[in-house]
Design an enzyme around this catalytic site. Structure first.
Site, short mmCIF file in Angstrom:
data_model
loop_
_atom_site.label_atom_id
_atom_site.label_comp_id
_atom_site.label_asym_id
_atom_site.label_seq_id
_atom_site.Cartn_x
_atom_site.Cartn_y
_atom_site.Cartn_z
N TYR A 153 -22.78 94.81 -20.08
CA TYR A 153 -22.92 95.45 -21.39
C TYR A 153 -23.89 94.67 -22.28
O TYR A 153 -25.07 94.95 -22.31
CB TYR A 153 -21.55 95.68 -22.09
CG TYR A 153 -21.72 96.71 -23.18
CD1 TYR A 153 -21.43 98.05 -22.96
CD2 TYR A 153 -22.29 96.36 -24.41
CE1 TYR A 153 -21.68 99.00 -23.94
CE2 TYR A 153 -22.54 97.30 -25.39
CZ TYR A 153 -22.23 98.61 -25.15
OH TYR A 153 -22.49 99.55 -26.11
N LYS B 267 -28.92 97.91 -27.84
CA LYS B 267 -28.15 97.59 -29.05
C LYS B 267 -28.85 96.51 -29.88
O LYS B 267 -28.82 96.56 -31.10
CB LYS B 267 -26.72 97.16 -28.68
CG LYS B 267 -25.85 98.29 -28.11
CD LYS B 267 -25.72 99.47 -29.07
CE LYS B 267 -24.79 100.55 -28.56
NZ LYS B 267 -24.87 101.80 -29.35
N ASP C 125 -30.81 119.33 -29.61
CA ASP C 125 -31.23 117.97 -29.27
C ASP C 125 -31.72 117.21 -30.51
O ASP C 125 -32.80 117.48 -31.02
CB ASP C 125 -32.34 118.07 -28.22
CG ASP C 125 -32.83 116.71 -27.78
OD1 ASP C 125 -32.25 115.69 -28.21
OD2 ASP C 125 -33.82 116.66 -27.02
N THR D 96 -14.07 106.91 -24.56
CA THR D 96 -14.81 108.10 -24.98
C THR D 96 -15.58 108.56 -23.74
O THR D 96 -15.59 107.86 -22.72
CB THR D 96 -15.82 107.83 -26.11
OG1 THR D 96 -16.81 106.93 -25.63
CG2 THR D 96 -15.17 107.27 -27.37
N ALA E 82 -24.67 109.11 -28.43
CA ALA E 82 -24.56 108.42 -27.14
C ALA E 82 -25.10 109.41 -26.13
O ALA E 82 -24.50 110.45 -25.89
CB ALA E 82 -23.12 108.05 -26.84
P1 NAI Z 1 -19.43 110.20 -27.59
O1 NAI Z 1 -19.96 110.51 -26.24
O2 NAI Z 1 -18.00 110.48 -27.88
O3 NAI Z 1 -20.30 110.97 -28.72
C1 NAI Z 1 -21.66 111.16 -28.61
C2 NAI Z 1 -22.14 112.19 -29.62
O4 NAI Z 1 -23.57 112.31 -29.50
C3 NAI Z 1 -21.58 113.61 -29.42
O5 NAI Z 1 -21.40 114.22 -30.67
C4 NAI Z 1 -22.73 114.32 -28.68
O6 NAI Z 1 -22.76 115.74 -28.85
C5 NAI Z 1 -23.91 113.68 -29.37
N1 NAI Z 1 -25.16 113.78 -28.60
C6 NAI Z 1 -25.45 113.25 -27.39
N2 NAI Z 1 -26.74 113.53 -27.07
C7 NAI Z 1 -27.25 114.25 -28.10
C8 NAI Z 1 -28.52 114.82 -28.37
N3 NAI Z 1 -29.55 114.72 -27.54
N4 NAI Z 1 -28.66 115.51 -29.54
C9 NAI Z 1 -27.63 115.65 -30.43
N5 NAI Z 1 -26.43 115.10 -30.22
C10 NAI Z 1 -26.25 114.41 -29.07
O7 NAI Z 1 -19.79 108.66 -27.83
P2 NAI Z 1 -19.15 107.48 -28.68
O8 NAI Z 1 -18.44 106.57 -27.75
O9 NAI Z 1 -18.47 107.96 -29.90
O10 NAI Z 1 -20.48 106.71 -29.09
C11 NAI Z 1 -21.11 106.82 -30.35
C12 NAI Z 1 -21.78 105.49 -30.68
O11 NAI Z 1 -20.75 104.49 -30.79
C13 NAI Z 1 -22.75 105.00 -29.60
O12 NAI Z 1 -23.84 104.38 -30.21
C14 NAI Z 1 -21.91 103.98 -28.84
O13 NAI Z 1 -22.70 103.01 -28.18
C15 NAI Z 1 -21.12 103.38 -29.99
N6 NAI Z 1 -19.93 102.61 -29.60
C16 NAI Z 1 -19.03 103.11 -28.68
C17 NAI Z 1 -17.94 102.35 -28.29
C18 NAI Z 1 -16.93 102.86 -27.30
O14 NAI Z 1 -16.17 102.06 -26.78
N7 NAI Z 1 -16.88 104.13 -27.03
C19 NAI Z 1 -17.69 101.01 -28.88
C20 NAI Z 1 -18.63 100.63 -29.90
C21 NAI Z 1 -19.73 101.40 -30.21
#
Ligand code: NAI
Length: 397
Positions: A234, A243, A110, A274, A139
């Site tokens: 959002y 955000k 975590d 994702t 995320a």
């Molecule tokens: P994702 O769900 O693919 O990746 C999340 C990552 O966070 C994973 O590596 C997971 O293991 C890690 N994680 C989650 N909780 C955790 C914890 N307590 N401790 C350690 N690691 C933890 O998400 P995604 O979509 O790549 O999102 C990443 C960022 O990008 C976020 O801030 C999201 O808001 C932002 N974003 C996403 C978009 C989308 O359309 N998916 C668009 C623009 C920004």
């Protein structure tokens, strides 16, 4: 075991190690095909196992030959039960990094906790000395606050009034109306605690205090803006408040890194399939219309294309980093292009269950969703007996 997808709502209960490996290999091949980027050499990625974080780790390693430390929260496999995809992605990433002679170590736990921060900082001290770039790409739906011990849950709700709009169940293709009740103040506060910038600044503060940031270090977190149709749920909803907080935190971090000439940025990225985004109502319908429109124009990108472009055309060009009036890096420029947005809003008006297969890219959505879990890749024999018990080399227990 023979591993098949087992879907439950917006989650798949199984993941395929060979498919995840293929996914990572495809991303590596893409980055290599684009040529070298003169980026930093020692990179910490928090949230490194899937989505934008994984793409950032791959781009750092295979675009700039960087040593990477990845932090994430994933489940390893148990006999007969597959690991989560991020775990398998990391197995593949570390194996490929090792073959390429690149340092790569991972910490599974975590990231909000004091213990994982301590473990990460100790590893940096021992192996890398200092870090040049910190990517913050978490995320998470929950955060156990390390100081108060309170478990905060984020929610995806509008603020002020009930929001009613179209959405799609991407498994069935059914387009329906969804109504979401507005958040109360507690919901808003909790979402900001989980997905806002507090934890990012805690990481940066601790890294700086222990002299683990190199002169001129950069840090980056990811944000989203999006179109009017998703605004209520959002950008003007609870997640949008988080955000806003994340974006404001970038300025505070830059201020606190002044003595080492460090800088913090937020990059606004494109809407993509994702695990995090599939759970947000309305977004899957928007994404399927967006994909169709961007693919027709030839501007569609996935996580790896987005991050490769972010590194090579925004961050490490040798010149200043371009930002909008609010100081944000915009790599959502192709999504927010007027022609694309006008077309998507026209399609949004007319979208129904009957016409979605034609006017939207539901197929592309489903394919991307399967891919997240390592399914649907060419070159993988899904009928073959597969060893689910593979381990991340650097965290073998
Ligand atoms: P994702 O769900 O693919 O990746 C999340 C990552 O966070 C994973 O590596 C997971 O293991 C890690 N994680 C989650 N909780 C955790 C914890 N307590 N401790 C350690 N690691 C933890 O998400 P995604 O979509 O790549 O999102 C990443 C960022 O990008 C976020 O801030 C999201 O808001 C932002 N974003 C996403 C978009 C989308 O359309 N998916 C668009 C623009 C920004």
């Amino acid at each position: 075991m023979i591993i098949e997808p087992r879907m439950r709502g917006f989650i798949c209960l199984t993941a395929h190690p060979k498919g995840c490996e293929q996914n990572v290999k495809n991303q590596i091949a893409y980055v290599k095909s684009k040529g070298a980027i003169s980026g930093p050499k020692r990179v910490l990625v928090i949230g490194a196992s899937t989505g934008f974080g994984l793409a950032s780790r791959i781009t750092s390693a295979f675009g700039s030959n960087a040593a990477t430390i990845g932090v994430f929260f994933e489940k390893p496999a148990a006999p007969g039960k597959t690991a989560t995809p991020g775990y398998y992605n990391t197995v593949a990433f570390e194996n490929e990094a090792q073959k390429a002679g690149l340092y790569a170590k991972s910490i599974n736990g975590d990231a909000f906790s004091k213990e994982v921060k301590r473990e990460t900082l100790d590893l940096i001290k021992k192996d890398l000395g200092q870090i040049d770039l910190v990517i913050y790409s978490l995320a998470s739906p929950v955060r156990l606050h390390p100081e108060t011990g309170v478990l905060h849950r984020s929610v995806l709700k509008p603020i002020g009034q009930t929001f009613t709009n179209k959405t799609v169940d991407f498994h069935t293709g059914n387009v329906t109306q969804v109504s979401i009740e507005p958040a109360n103040q507690e919901d808003i506060d909790n979402t900001v605690v989980v997905m806002g910038g507090e934890d990012w600044s805690m990481w940066m503060e601790q890294l700086k205090n222990e002299n683990l940031l190199a002169e001129g270090a950069l840090t980056l977190a990811y944000s989203y803006i999006g179109p009017e149709v998703t605004e209520a749920v959002y950008r003007k909803g609870t997640i949008g408040r988080a955000k806003d907080h994340l974006e404001a935190t970038a300025f505070d971090i830059t201020e606190s890194l002044k003595s080492i000439h460090g800088k913090a940025y937020v990059s606004v990225n494109k809407a993509l399939v994702t695990q995090a985004s599939s759970a947000i109502p309305v977004i899957p319908l928007y994404i399927s219309l967006l994909y169709k429109t961007m693919k027709a124009k030839g501007t569609h990108e996935g996580c790896i294309e987005q991050i490769q472009r972010l590194y090579s055309q925004r961050l490490f060009t040798g010149g200043d980093i371009p930002t909008d009036a609010q100081g944000r890096i915009r790599i959502d420029d192709w999504e927010m292009d007027d022609e694309i947005q006008n077309q998507v809003s026209k399609l949004w008006e007319v979208a129904t269950t009957d016409n979605l297969p034609e006017i939207g890219d539901l197929q592309g959505y489903k394919q991307d969703f399967l891919n997240l879990f390592g399914f649907g890749f060419d070159g993988v024999d899904y009928l073959a007996d597969t060893n689910e018990m593979v381990e991340v080399p650097s965290i073998k227990s």
